[in-house]
Design a protein around this motif. Structure first.
Motif, mmCIF file in Angstrom:
data_model
loop_
_atom_site.group_PDB
_atom_site.id
_atom_site.type_symbol
_atom_site.label_atom_id
_atom_site.label_comp_id
_atom_site.label_asym_id
_atom_site.label_seq_id
_atom_site.Cartn_x
_atom_site.Cartn_y
_atom_site.Cartn_z
ATOM 1 N N ARG A 236 25.427 -54.498 0.819
ATOM 2 C CA ARG A 236 26.544 -54.642 1.741
ATOM 3 C C ARG A 236 27.804 -54.285 0.965
ATOM 4 O O ARG A 236 27.773 -54.210 -0.277
ATOM 5 N N THR A 237 28.912 -54.093 1.644
ATOM 6 C CA THR A 237 30.059 -53.471 1.006
ATOM 7 C C THR A 237 30.689 -54.330 -0.083
ATOM 8 O O THR A 237 31.276 -53.822 -1.025
ATOM 9 N N SER A 238 30.609 -55.644 0.051
ATOM 10 C CA SER A 238 31.192 -56.493 -0.982
ATOM 11 C C SER A 238 30.346 -57.755 -1.133
ATOM 12 O O SER A 238 29.464 -58.038 -0.326
ATOM 13 N N TYR A 239 30.659 -58.512 -2.180
ATOM 14 C CA TYR A 239 30.000 -59.784 -2.451
ATOM 15 C C TYR A 239 28.478 -59.616 -2.490
ATOM 16 O O TYR A 239 27.740 -60.299 -1.795
ATOM 17 N N ALA A 240 28.033 -58.664 -3.286
ATOM 18 C CA ALA A 240 26.598 -58.455 -3.456
ATOM 19 C C ALA A 240 26.370 -57.900 -4.859
ATOM 20 O O ALA A 240 27.231 -57.214 -5.416
ATOM 21 N N PHE A 241 25.221 -58.215 -5.413
ATOM 22 C CA PHE A 241 24.874 -57.656 -6.715
ATOM 23 C C PHE A 241 24.448 -56.202 -6.539
ATOM 24 O O PHE A 241 24.061 -55.781 -5.447
ATOM 25 N N ALA A 242 24.509 -55.453 -7.646
ATOM 26 C CA ALA A 242 24.205 -54.024 -7.567
ATOM 27 C C ALA A 242 22.711 -53.795 -7.339
ATOM 28 O O ALA A 242 21.869 -54.495 -7.909
ATOM 29 N N VAL A 243 22.406 -52.811 -6.507
ATOM 30 C CA VAL A 243 21.049 -52.253 -6.483
ATOM 31 C C VAL A 243 20.916 -51.346 -7.707
ATOM 32 O O VAL A 243 19.962 -51.444 -8.482
ATOM 33 N N VAL A 244 21.905 -50.487 -7.884
ATOM 34 C CA VAL A 244 22.092 -49.729 -9.130
ATOM 35 C C VAL A 244 23.596 -49.512 -9.304
ATOM 36 O O VAL A 244 24.343 -49.534 -8.328
ATOM 37 N N SER A 245 24.023 -49.310 -10.543
ATOM 38 C CA SER A 245 25.427 -48.992 -10.782
ATOM 39 C C SER A 245 25.522 -48.083 -12.002
ATOM 40 O O SER A 245 24.562 -47.959 -12.772
ATOM 41 N N ALA A 246 26.698 -47.453 -12.148
ATOM 42 C CA ALA A 246 26.881 -46.542 -13.280
ATOM 43 C C ALA A 246 28.331 -46.559 -13.731
ATOM 44 O O ALA A 246 29.247 -46.508 -12.907
ATOM 45 N N ALA A 247 28.520 -46.641 -15.043
ATOM 46 C CA ALA A 247 29.834 -46.433 -15.646
ATOM 47 C C ALA A 247 29.826 -45.051 -16.280
ATOM 48 O O ALA A 247 28.897 -44.704 -17.014
ATOM 49 N N SER A 248 30.846 -44.278 -15.938
ATOM 50 C CA SER A 248 30.931 -42.908 -16.446
ATOM 51 C C SER A 248 32.320 -42.705 -17.018
ATOM 52 O O SER A 248 33.316 -42.898 -16.313
ATOM 53 N N LEU A 249 32.389 -42.331 -18.286
ATOM 54 C CA LEU A 249 33.685 -42.172 -18.955
ATOM 55 C C LEU A 249 33.658 -40.874 -19.759
ATOM 56 O O LEU A 249 32.709 -40.630 -20.525
ATOM 57 N N LEU A 250 34.678 -40.050 -19.568
ATOM 58 C CA LEU A 250 34.707 -38.742 -20.206
ATOM 59 C C LEU A 250 36.051 -38.504 -20.884
ATOM 60 O O LEU A 250 37.081 -39.033 -20.445
ATOM 61 N N THR A 251 36.032 -37.697 -21.934
ATOM 62 C CA THR A 251 37.270 -37.066 -22.392
ATOM 63 C C THR A 251 37.084 -35.568 -22.172
ATOM 64 O O THR A 251 36.022 -35.003 -22.481
ATOM 65 N N ILE A 252 38.097 -34.947 -21.591
ATOM 66 C CA ILE A 252 38.010 -33.525 -21.245
ATOM 67 C C ILE A 252 39.231 -32.808 -21.814
ATOM 68 O O ILE A 252 40.365 -33.219 -21.586
ATOM 69 N N GLU A 253 38.962 -31.756 -22.589
ATOM 70 C CA GLU A 253 40.056 -30.960 -23.152
ATOM 71 C C GLU A 253 39.784 -29.499 -22.863
ATOM 72 O O GLU A 253 38.678 -29.000 -23.106
ATOM 73 N N SER A 254 40.793 -28.815 -22.334
ATOM 74 C CA SER A 254 40.681 -27.382 -22.001
ATOM 75 C C SER A 254 39.436 -27.089 -21.178
ATOM 76 O O SER A 254 38.714 -26.109 -21.421
ATOM 77 N N GLY A 255 39.145 -27.947 -20.237
ATOM 78 C CA GLY A 255 38.028 -27.717 -19.330
ATOM 79 C C GLY A 255 36.657 -28.012 -19.900
ATOM 80 O O GLY A 255 35.637 -27.676 -19.276
ATOM 81 N N VAL A 256 36.606 -28.642 -21.059
ATOM 82 C CA VAL A 256 35.320 -28.942 -21.693
ATOM 83 C C VAL A 256 35.234 -30.449 -21.988
ATOM 84 O O VAL A 256 36.221 -31.059 -22.425
ATOM 85 N N ILE A 257 34.056 -31.023 -21.752
ATOM 86 C CA ILE A 257 33.847 -32.441 -22.072
ATOM 87 C C ILE A 257 33.717 -32.576 -23.586
ATOM 88 O O ILE A 257 32.824 -31.983 -24.206
ATOM 89 N N THR A 258 34.631 -33.335 -24.180
ATOM 90 C CA THR A 258 34.562 -33.519 -25.632
ATOM 91 C C THR A 258 33.787 -34.777 -26.006
ATOM 92 O O THR A 258 33.257 -34.881 -27.114
ATOM 93 N N GLU A 259 33.747 -35.739 -25.094
ATOM 94 C CA GLU A 259 32.931 -36.938 -25.339
ATOM 95 C C GLU A 259 32.575 -37.573 -24.001
ATOM 96 O O GLU A 259 33.380 -37.536 -23.059
ATOM 97 N N ALA A 260 31.376 -38.107 -23.938
ATOM 98 C CA ALA A 260 30.926 -38.779 -22.710
ATOM 99 C C ALA A 260 30.359 -40.140 -23.069
ATOM 100 O O ALA A 260 29.715 -40.309 -24.112
ATOM 101 N N ARG A 261 30.614 -41.093 -22.205
ATOM 102 C CA ARG A 261 30.001 -42.427 -22.335
ATOM 103 C C ARG A 261 29.382 -42.778 -20.983
ATOM 104 O O ARG A 261 30.048 -42.642 -19.943
ATOM 105 N N ILE A 262 28.136 -43.235 -21.031
ATOM 106 C CA ILE A 262 27.398 -43.529 -19.796
ATOM 107 C C ILE A 262 26.605 -44.816 -19.980
ATOM 108 O O ILE A 262 25.934 -45.007 -21.000
ATOM 109 N N ALA A 263 26.691 -45.687 -18.989
ATOM 110 C CA ALA A 263 25.791 -46.856 -18.957
ATOM 111 C C ALA A 263 25.411 -47.127 -17.508
ATOM 112 O O ALA A 263 26.198 -46.888 -16.587
ATOM 113 N N LEU A 264 24.198 -47.606 -17.334
ATOM 114 C CA LEU A 264 23.683 -47.928 -16.003
ATOM 115 C C LEU A 264 23.541 -49.440 -15.865
ATOM 116 O O LEU A 264 23.215 -50.137 -16.828
#
Ligand code: SF4
Length: 352
Positions: A236-264
């Motif tokens: 449901r839209t709120s007040y519920a635990f995740a079925v699945v979730s993802a954290a996605s964090l990037l650094t991008i320079e000149s159109g290229v990903i220089t570092e990525a961080r991912i956790a599920l």
């Protein structure tokens, strides 16, 4: 409810001494502990109330750019701290996607890390549960298990860790500060929660009497602030635990990903860091193909633990979406429904 003693230490040292006595359990916000006590899933002899311990409710910025978050900082206070949300927007988004506003006002940082699985059999004293009662079995294995783990599970336990907050923390190399009878030590957040193996009752790396006093985010973690998202799929839209979730964090320079961080999130008994997927994105331009490849790598080890094969494909798709949104840039304002896949459009109004 089983009768219990209630003690209120005046210092961390006193709390450690009290918490080290057999049968003790620590009480902070109590949003999970009291629920478990009411249903008899946890039956401590003594509650050690640390909720008013001095000095643990501060957010401290250090000269090197790192931030130290006291264990008693409330979830909502951290999420709505302007400086924190600006530097770590995915963490704020994860915090605001969890529970309800009322619970976030009470729940603490340390308590969020230490919360128990929401496996229904764990909370039901009448069910077999190796995590609650070692050696009793696991009723989830042949029961209602569509929301259970798809990575890192064993035939002793297939539970997931329910936290949203811990998912971006794992991706950002957060460190947990602990004090105990043997002194102080630090634990990488990624190592705090344990996979079940043959001993699912050991849920964290904490030793008896040890207390979480703070969580630290290193200065480098804020370098992802321009391309950081947390997405959470729930029933449901709120007040519920995740079925699945993802954290996605990037650094991008000149159109290229220089570092990525991912956790599920909600795929294992711990927030699941996907380092191979991160490596595959380094040095490439953001693209649907690159993100699909990363998602395949992130879920390469996944296998159903029951009636939950759908979670594997769902996690892939959530990760592709989180990466896509992160590559487009962190919204200037927090989405109206933090963490929700339904509020993916940038520029939505922040709801305080
Ligand atoms: Fe207990 Fe884990 Fe089985 Fe759930 S999955 S019943 S927590 S042993």
């Amino acid at each position: 409810m089983k009768p219990f003693d209630y003690v209120k230490p005046a210092s961390v040292a006193e709390a450690i001494r009290m918490a080290g006595e057999p049968g003790s359990a620590i009480l902070a916000g109590g949003t999970n502990m009291l629920d478990l006590m009411k249903v008899g899933a946890t039956q401590p002899d003594r509650l050690v109330d640390i909720s008013r311990l001095p000095g643990l409710d501060r957010i401290e910025w250090r000269n090197d750019g790192s931030v130290r978050i006291g264990a008693l900082v409330r979830n909502s206070d951290l999420a709505y701290d302007d400086r924190f949300a600006k530097h770590f927007p995915a963490v704020a988004e994860a915090l605001l996607s969890g529970a309800s506003a009322q619970l976030r006002n009470v729940a603490t940082v340390g308590g969020n890390l230490m919360q128990k699985t929401r496996c229904a059999y764990f909370q039901d004293k009448g069910s077999a549960c190796n995590r609650r009662e070692p050696g009793s079995g696991c009723d989830a294995l042949h029961g209602e298990n569509r929301l259970h783990a798809v990575i890192g599970w064993s035939d002793q336990c297939i539970a997931t860790h329910p936290s949203d907050f811990c998912v971006p923390l794992a991706a950002l190399d957060a460190v947990v500060e602990v004090e105990g009878p043997e002194g102080q030590r630090t634990i990488p957040l990624e190592m705090l929660h344990l996979l079940p193996g043959n001993a699912p009752e050991q849920q964290t790396a904490l030793q008896p009497g040890e207390l979480i006093v703070a969580v630290t985010l290193p200065a480098e973690a804020s370098s992802f602030s321009s391309h950081a998202r947390y997405l959470k799929l729930r029933e449901r839209t709120s007040y519920a635990f995740a079925v699945v979730s993802a954290a996605s964090l990037l650094t991008i320079e000149s159109g290229v990903i220089t570092e990525a961080r991912i956790a599920l999130g909600a795929v294992a008994a711990k927030p699941w860091r996907a380092k191979e997927a991160e490596a595959a994105l380094q040095g490439v331009a953001p693209s649907p193909e690159a993100f699909v490849r990363a998602a395949e790598l992130a879920l390469a080890e996944a296998k159903p633990s029951g009636d939950n094969a759908f979670k594997i494909e769902l996690a892939r798709r959530i990760l592709v979406r989180a990466l896509t949104l992160a590559s487009e840039g962190t919204p200037a304002e927090m989405p109206a429904l933090p963490g929700s896949v339904l509020s993916a459009h940038t520029g939505a109004n922040h709801v305080a």
